[in-house]
Design a protein around this motif. Structure first.
Motif, PDB file in Angstrom:
ATOM      1  N   LYS A 110       0.831  -1.200   0.000  1.00  0.00           N
ATOM      2  CA  LYS A 110       0.000   0.000   0.000  1.00  0.00           C
ATOM      3  C   LYS A 110       0.875   1.263   0.000  1.00  0.00           C
ATOM      4  O   LYS A 110       1.916   1.300   0.656  1.00  0.00           O
ATOM      5  CB  LYS A 110      -0.921   0.021   1.217  1.00  0.00           C
ATOM      6  N   VAL A 111       0.415   2.281  -0.727  1.00  0.00           N
ATOM      7  CA  VAL A 111       1.172   3.531  -0.786  1.00  0.00           C
ATOM      8  C   VAL A 111       0.220   4.716  -0.660  1.00  0.00           C
ATOM      9  O   VAL A 111      -0.990   4.604  -0.912  1.00  0.00           O
ATOM     10  CB  VAL A 111       1.957   3.672  -2.114  1.00  0.00           C
ATOM     11  N   THR A 112       0.785   5.816  -0.250  1.00  0.00           N
ATOM     12  CA  THR A 112       0.170   7.129  -0.480  1.00  0.00           C
ATOM     13  C   THR A 112       1.022   7.808  -1.544  1.00  0.00           C
ATOM     14  O   THR A 112       2.126   7.353  -1.860  1.00  0.00           O
ATOM     15  CB  THR A 112       0.136   7.972   0.802  1.00  0.00           C
ATOM     16  N   VAL A 113       0.513   8.902  -2.103  1.00  0.00           N
ATOM     17  CA  VAL A 113       1.208   9.500  -3.250  1.00  0.00           C
ATOM     18  C   VAL A 113       1.358  11.012  -3.088  1.00  0.00           C
ATOM     19  O   VAL A 113       0.668  11.637  -2.279  1.00  0.00           O
ATOM     20  CB  VAL A 113       0.456   9.220  -4.578  1.00  0.00           C
TER      21      VAL A 113
ATOM     22  N   CYS B 101       1.713  11.401 -10.597  1.00  0.00           N
ATOM     23  CA  CYS B 101       1.281  10.695  -9.387  1.00  0.00           C
ATOM     24  C   CYS B 101       2.434   9.781  -8.983  1.00  0.00           C
ATOM     25  O   CYS B 101       2.697   8.761  -9.625  1.00  0.00           O
ATOM     26  CB  CYS B 101       0.018   9.898  -9.687  1.00  0.00           C
ATOM     27  N   LEU B 102       3.164  10.140  -7.894  1.00  0.00           N
ATOM     28  CA  LEU B 102       4.361   9.418  -7.472  1.00  0.00           C
ATOM     29  C   LEU B 102       4.178   8.888  -6.062  1.00  0.00           C
ATOM     30  O   LEU B 102       3.643   9.589  -5.182  1.00  0.00           O
ATOM     31  CB  LEU B 102       5.586  10.343  -7.485  1.00  0.00           C
ATOM     32  N   ALA B 103       4.644   7.658  -5.847  1.00  0.00           N
ATOM     33  CA  ALA B 103       4.595   7.087  -4.503  1.00  0.00           C
ATOM     34  C   ALA B 103       5.332   8.006  -3.538  1.00  0.00           C
ATOM     35  O   ALA B 103       6.422   8.506  -3.842  1.00  0.00           O
ATOM     36  CB  ALA B 103       5.221   5.693  -4.505  1.00  0.00           C
ATOM     37  N   MET B 104       4.737   8.249  -2.388  1.00  0.00           N
ATOM     38  CA  MET B 104       5.279   9.203  -1.430  1.00  0.00           C
ATOM     39  C   MET B 104       6.549   8.657  -0.772  1.00  0.00           C
ATOM     40  O   MET B 104       6.590   7.496  -0.341  1.00  0.00           O
ATOM     41  CB  MET B 104       4.228   9.504  -0.355  1.00  0.00           C
TER      42      MET B 104
END
Length: 867
Positions: A235-238, A305-308
């Motif tokens: 799971k990621v935030t971006v 949109c890049l993974a944080m």
């Protein structure tokens, strides 16, 4: 024979007096209708020339303009030129029909330039970052194209992610039917009023934020998100970052003008996407595009949109010194936590300077007290935390990390063959991620370490120190800004003083003389835009808002890192002039291309066989042709109907020249019987002014001609048939006034010189204008040019705008009050008499100086007498 004689007598029988009077009355009614068309034609000609002048001023000036101005100017000039075409058709039905075809062809070419758009060749709504290359800048924006390039070609570590494309932006606008409404509001906005732009920004942003993301785009984003999580391993935030077309391109960074949303969850991604799209219409972004000459419709808002990266440290690295092109060292600004603190200038940051030697080393460092940092919340969003006392004075990165960043920066500079501006983050494991890479904005000035030369006693210096964010020196009244509404009160040419170097203040840089901040460094977005705009900027000036007071005059020497009280001319004299940000921009190039079909004048010589509708290449050519022919048609009407014998009168006055006066409407005080008119019977206000100047000072006679001047005249007379006695020539024709009460058109031929004067002068100041053209002479070209420049100097000294093309002079003044305009007409009357044969003495400097002094003295006397 007898019958033929009888028919001849019947056919040539003179009409009765009653029939003749009726014919004259009908002729006058027709003439008044024609005169009405003639006045409409002249008014349209005047407006068209005004707009052409505005176009030229925009192209040669430094003030920004947008597509609103371009479209309005091109449309307005076309409307007025078409009005001229219709009215010349009324003056001469069917005679100049080719003008309609030429106008249509030129107008279609202009429209093609204004409506040209680059088609979107890639229909994908979302593209994975692993498939993005630098050639895809038109689909995903330069920011994401650069990231894709360094990830896929250079194998530099970049977070997993995807680009939401230009086609997706179009799809969003189409789905919500927004583009037409945005265009309408943008076109109606007053671009030179900050209040209007402020309201426009709020309205359009709200429209976008409330709009719906179409289902197909939503589905594409969800699929790309799932693929990104597979690549990231969970799971990621971006981070949603703007990647608008044109952003991060060479020469136009758009630094900080758009919104980035950090640490966004899957549930909030659509809302964050709309926020980023809406930031295209932030006040600073609208102002930036206007100042830099970008068309609104050309800037599709792509989104990265890049993974944080949950950064332990972050910052910005420059592969060169941004404020000194002679300094080739590599500069890194670093802060604890996310790089946001560095790029938005909201907190102090460390500086590391690395040499470019084979064995790179840190040659200088400045470890600042870092009391705040930005970090990610565990689930979503970011927060600002206070830094512990133990961390505050520790360096945010090690020397090894600074050198690693320097090597990466040097590698990217070699790849792109230009200096680079790199945003980066280091995660808690020590892994380096690049978040952004773009061309570095630099200013070609002297070294940043040069100190400001103080005044004799040093009393003017009120502060020394700070960080040079953008080199140069400038002066202006201080304006301290603190809240967003202060943008509305900011005066042009002021020194902007703020606490933090936040990107929102970029909307004022096109109007600011200089900027001073209490916090921030040369790596922030505001510093980038200041360098791009050429605005001197001195950052990290503690308590600047206390040291300086709103309204007081100050000089900011950003290069020398000093602030002076008052205006220091020695510093300002050395300052570099600001470059025009419009030149070379998309909007500038569109206006420049369109203007080539509007402004150039190729039809100059009415007597040339090429002076024809088919040779009209520009709208200016059409106006020139119609204006010349309209005067011709007005005179022809009188001639063809024997109107000159009934209405055109010879001026009865004690001068040897022949002057003929054609009354267009109300130019006489009464109906004149006979073929002569006296001066006291003239009601034309500008003609009377011309005549006052013509007779005010007696002519001394022709200037003494030297031998070379005489030989020049003899040579020209033998080689130019137009100057030969006995040959029908334009130089041998009469001088004609066409008059109404407030209008004068004069075609004057005195000797070998030809001039025209047109004046409309009344109490309606905005409509007033005087246009004067001069050409000809009997001497050689060098002497004729000398006289044209001599006359131009005089006219410019009294407010005329003058243009010279070889020995052809065009002068114009407009929009002044009645008294001012009549004075200028009077001076033209004086010059009409006194500049005859001046070309003969132009090779004699002593004679030229004598007449220059005499004419200025005489004109000063005329102006004083009528003041």
């Amino acid at each position: 024979m007898a019958i033929g004689s009888l028919f001849k007598k019947i056919l040539t029988r003179k009409p009765s007096p009653e029939t003749a009077d009726a014919a004259v009355d009908a002729l006058r009614i027709e003439f008044k209708d024609r005169y009405h068309s003639f006045k409409l034609l002249l008014s349209a000609n005047h407006k068209a020339l005004e707009i052409m002048a505005e176009i030229e001023e925009a192209l040669h000036g430094s003030r920004p303009f947008g597509m609103t101005f371009v479209r309005a100017a091109c449309t307005s000039v076309a409307v007025n030129v078409f009005s001229m075409v219709r009215n010349i058709e009324k003056l001469a039905p069917g005679k100049y029909g080719e003008l309609f075809a030429r106008f249509d062809a030129i107008q279609k070419s202009v429209d093609a330039v204004l409506t040209r758009r680059k088609p979107v060749a890639d229909e994908r709504l979302v593209i994975p970052l692993g498939e993005v290359t630098k050639e895809m800048a038109d689909f995903v924006g330069s920011k994401m194209a650069n990231l894709g390039e360094i990830k896929n070609s250079l194998k530099v570590r970049v977070p997993p992610g995807f680009a939401i494309t230009a086609r997706a932006y179009q799809r969003f606008l189409e789905h919500n039917d927004l583009q037409a409404e945005i265009d309408r509001r943008m076109q109606a906005a007053e671009a030179d009023r900050v209040e209007a732009l402020y309201n426009l920004s709020a309205e359009i942003q709200q429209m976008i934020i409330r709009a719906e993301v179409p289902a197909d785009l939503t589905a594409a984003i969800r699929r790309a998100w799932a693929a990104m999580e597979i690549e990231a391993g969970g799971k990621v935030t971006v981070a949603l970052r703007s990647s608008a077309l044109g952003e991060d391109a060479a020469g136009s960074s758009f630094a900080g003008q758009y919104r980035s949303e950090l640490n966004v969850s899957a549930d909030a991604v659509l809302e964050a996407y709309r926020e980023v799209l809406a930031s295209k219409y932030s006040l600073q972004a609208i102002t930036y595009r206007l100042t830099r000459g970008f068309r609104d419709e050309d800037v599709a808002m792509c989104v990265g949109c890049l993974a944080m990266v949950n950064a332990a440290a972050g910052g910005v690295t420059y592969s060169r010194n941004p404020v000194d092109v002679h300094d080739h060292r590599i500069f890194t600004n670093a802060a604890w936590g996310l790089p946001k603190a560095v790029v938005d200038g909201s907190a102090a940051c460390d500086l590391f300077i690395v040499s470019r030697e084979d064995a790179m080393t840190v040659v200088a460092e400045d470890i600042r007290s870092k009391d705040r940092k930005f970090v990610c919340y565990p689930e979503e969003g970011i927060c600002r935390l206070d830094v512990t006392d133990a961390e505050r004075l520790l360096p945010a990165i090690t020397h090894e990390q600074a050198i690693d960043l320097a090597r990466t920066a040097a590698s990217l500079e070699r790849h792109y063959d230009m200096a680079q501006d790199i945003e980066w983050a280091i995660d808690p494991r020590g892994d380096l991620y690049l978040l952004q890479c773009r061309p570095l904005q630099q200013r070609p000035v002297e070294t940043v370490t040069q100190k400001s030369a103080p005044t004799a006693d040093g009393a003017s210096v009120i502060y020394r120190g700070g960080v040079t964010a953008s080199s140069g020196a400038a002066s202006g009244p201080v304006f301290i800004a603190d809240k967003g509404s202060d943008v509305l009160a900011f005066p042009d040419g002021a020194v902007l003083v703020v606490r933090q170097a936040q990107p929102r203040w970029a909307s004022l840089l096109n109007r600011a003389a200089a900027i001073v901040t209490e916090e921030g460094g040369f790596a922030g977005h505001l510093a980038n835009v200041a360098r791009e705009f050429g605005v001197p900027a001195l950052f990290a000036v503690p308590e600047a808002t206390r040291i300086l007071r709103t309204g007081e005059l100050a000089t900011v020497d950003a290069t020398g890192q000093a602030i002076h009280l008052g205006r220091i001319e020695a510093l300002l004299h050395q300052a570099q002039p600001r470059k025009s940000l419009m030149q070379g921009s998309p909007v500038y190039e569109i206006l420049s291309e369109a203007s080539r079909m509007i402004v150039p004048l190729g039809l100059l010589e009415p007597d040339s066989p090429d002076f024809a509708p088919t040779n009209c290449r520009t709208l200016h050519d059409i106006t020139r042709f119609i204006h010349e022919k309209s005067v011709h048609e007005m005179f022809n009407f009188g001639r063809d109907h024997n109107f000159s014998e009934r209405s055109s009168k010879q001026l009865h006055y004690k001068v040897p020249m022949q002057w003929w006066v054609l009354n267009l409407d109300d130019g006489f005080t009464e109906e004149i019987a006979g073929k002569y008119v006296k001066l006291e019977q003239i009601a034309c206000i500008p003609m009377l002014a011309f005549w006052r100047g013509f007779i005010a000072i007696p002519w001394e006679g022709p200037p003494a001609m030297d031998g070379r001047g005489m030989l020049s005249v003899m040579f020209q007379a033998t080689t130019n048939q137009a100057l030969t006695v006995g040959v029908k020539s334009k130089y041998a024709e009469r001088n004609y006034f066409m008059v109404a009460r407030n209008y004068l058109s004069l075609s004057q031929r005195l000797g070998f010189h030809f001039s025209t004067l047109e004046a409309l002068v009344s109490e309606r100041t905005p409509e007033n204008y005087v246009s004067f053209q001069f050409k000809g002479g009997a001497a050689d070209l060098e002497r004729r040019l000398g006289r044209v420049h001599f006359i131009a100097e005089i006219l410019e000294s009294i407010g005329f705008r003058v243009e010279i093309r070889e020995d052809h002079l065009l002068a114009r003044v407009e929009g002044q009050c009645e008294g001012y305009m009549l004075q200028r007409v009077e001076i033209l009357g004086y010059l009409a008499l006194h500049t005859r044969q001046m070309d003969m003495i132009m090779a004699n400097p002593a004679h030229v100086e004598y007449y220059r002094a005499k004419y200025h003295k005489d004109i000063d006397g005329l102006l004083a007498a009528t003041h």
